[in-house]
Scaffold this motif. Sequence first.
Motif, short mmCIF file in Angstrom:
data_model
loop_
_atom_site.label_atom_id
_atom_site.label_comp_id
_atom_site.label_asym_id
_atom_site.label_seq_id
_atom_site.Cartn_x
_atom_site.Cartn_y
_atom_site.Cartn_z
N GLU A 182 57.07 -2.68 53.88
CA GLU A 182 56.20 -1.71 53.21
C GLU A 182 55.11 -1.21 54.15
N LEU B 165 54.75 2.73 55.10
CA LEU B 165 53.46 3.41 54.96
C LEU B 165 53.01 3.98 56.31
N ASP C 101 54.55 7.31 57.92
CA ASP C 101 54.16 8.61 57.40
C ASP C 101 52.78 9.05 57.91
N GLN C 102 52.21 8.29 58.85
CA GLN C 102 50.82 8.55 59.29
C GLN C 102 50.74 8.72 60.80
N GLU D 121 47.91 -3.21 53.97
CA GLU D 121 46.75 -3.05 53.10
C GLU D 121 46.15 -4.43 52.82
N SER E 66 49.41 -6.97 49.21
CA SER E 66 50.62 -6.23 48.84
C SER E 66 50.75 -6.23 47.32
#
Length: 439
Positions: free
Chosen positions: A333, A337, A340-341, A424, A427
């Motif tokens: 994950e 994430l 896409d950055q 993050e 999770s």
Amino acid sequence: MAAFVTPVWASSASVGTTPRTLGASGSCVLRPRLRSAGRCRSRAGVSRLRGERMRSAMESDTVVDKADAHSLGTGAPASPSAPATVAESAALGAAESKNGSVREGRKEGIMRLAIPSKGGMADETKALLKAVGMDLVISNPRQYIAKLRDVENLEVWLQRPSDIARKVANGDVDLGITGHDLIAEYAGMSQEIVTVHEDLGFGACHLGIGVPMGWSHINTIDELFAEYANAPEPLRIATKFSNLGERFFAEKGFSNYRFVYMDGALEASTQMGTADIILDLVSSGVTLRENLLKEISGGMVLQSTMQLVANRTELQKSKPLLGVARELLERIEAHILGADQYNLIANIRGASPGEVARKLAKGTVLRGMDGPTISMVIPPQGMDEGMYAIALVIPKRLLYRAVQELRSIGGSGVCVLPVTYVFEAESKRWNQVERALEL
Ligand SMILES: Nc1ncnc2c1ncn2[C@@H]1O[C@H](COP(=O)(O)OP(=O)(O)OP(=O)(O)O)[C@@H](O)[C@H]1O
Ligand SMILES: O=P(O)(O)OC[C@H]1O[C@H](OP(=O)(O)OP(=O)(O)O)[C@H](O)[C@@H]1O
């Protein structure tokens, strides 16, 4: 009533002139709609066939499992108590797992992950594992077993995607990567399946109804049902998704159909004359189109992407397995994430970090994930002070807007770096898994 007919075994290698054109003729054959159903089985025959298929499908060779030795329809005769549905089979499989009968040959303390053995999904799964730093290590390319780099006590079994769904459900493997469509079809009602990651970012497709393009008067599901509701012969539907199909048609209140079971290349079946319509996976829609089929409004049964799933009972009883599942999930994950950055680094002149922050606040996309990082640039002796470096993470789609906004506030030397992972604070997916497991 819905029924199965004798399986029609079709080989994609034996039909078609182009990879995606499965019929021999170039023109649409508008089938006479109401054909004789000479091979339709009796209700008892249908149950028996189903029982045989399901039993066979649930049987597992736990020592060397040849991924290509798919045996639907070739299992031992079903007992009177053979499960009628795949869900029941999955439940039966889980029970067998618990009393140990399907666990023979499994080494104590060794965890198992199953991934697709061939085709596009196999390549994409391997690429994902590599991208998250858990590369597949295959010591013998002729075997169906591998390892993940740096992960102890984990066997990776290369399996057919549909078998993966069944094997996670019955506990033959602890973790699996396969399509949501297959999990829903082969283990949809099983309480043993826990979804760890619901969308691994590849394998997007949907299960939908395809009808001949020549049926110009049929463009919606209601028009299809109206045409066949009272027809003397049932609508023949080529599919390998009979459970999902049955549920879909039952929900819609349509029963005048029967399935023609096919394992692949089923877009050929309407031109071949073995079915009236198909129920199959659609991704780009090219295969449908090139076989003179079209989708109809309201004919989508399910959307699917590849998923990471686990066996509930195994997760509940093994701390090491929980650890592996959690690490896999969190790496994946964070990678998805991050993918896409972009990480942007730029220089901005200002009297203080506060002033630079105020300049950045004028932009619409320069806040970053939690606000920009601003640090002082120490110039060589004799050069002007008052230069600050800023770093921020932005969605890829906003890159050019961010560059323009940085320029408009005096930004220079904008460097753009890929983001490998974004972890993050916690999770949320893993929290959900723990809740699902009642840990
Ligand atoms: N365009 C697509 N067509 C079919 N499947 C797709 C497509 N895109 C993604 N998928 C996913 O890949 C899965 C099938 O993978 P693949 O085609 O490798 O196996 P298969 O040969 O159809 O399955 P099996 O060998 O188990 O019968 C589908 O169930 C679906 O989840
Ligand atoms: O919408 P498209 O992008 O054209 O993709 C859909 C096609 O892909 C799948 O077949 P696959 O290649 O997996 O072979 P199969 O027929 O053996 O399942 C599916 O069964 C369709 O035939």
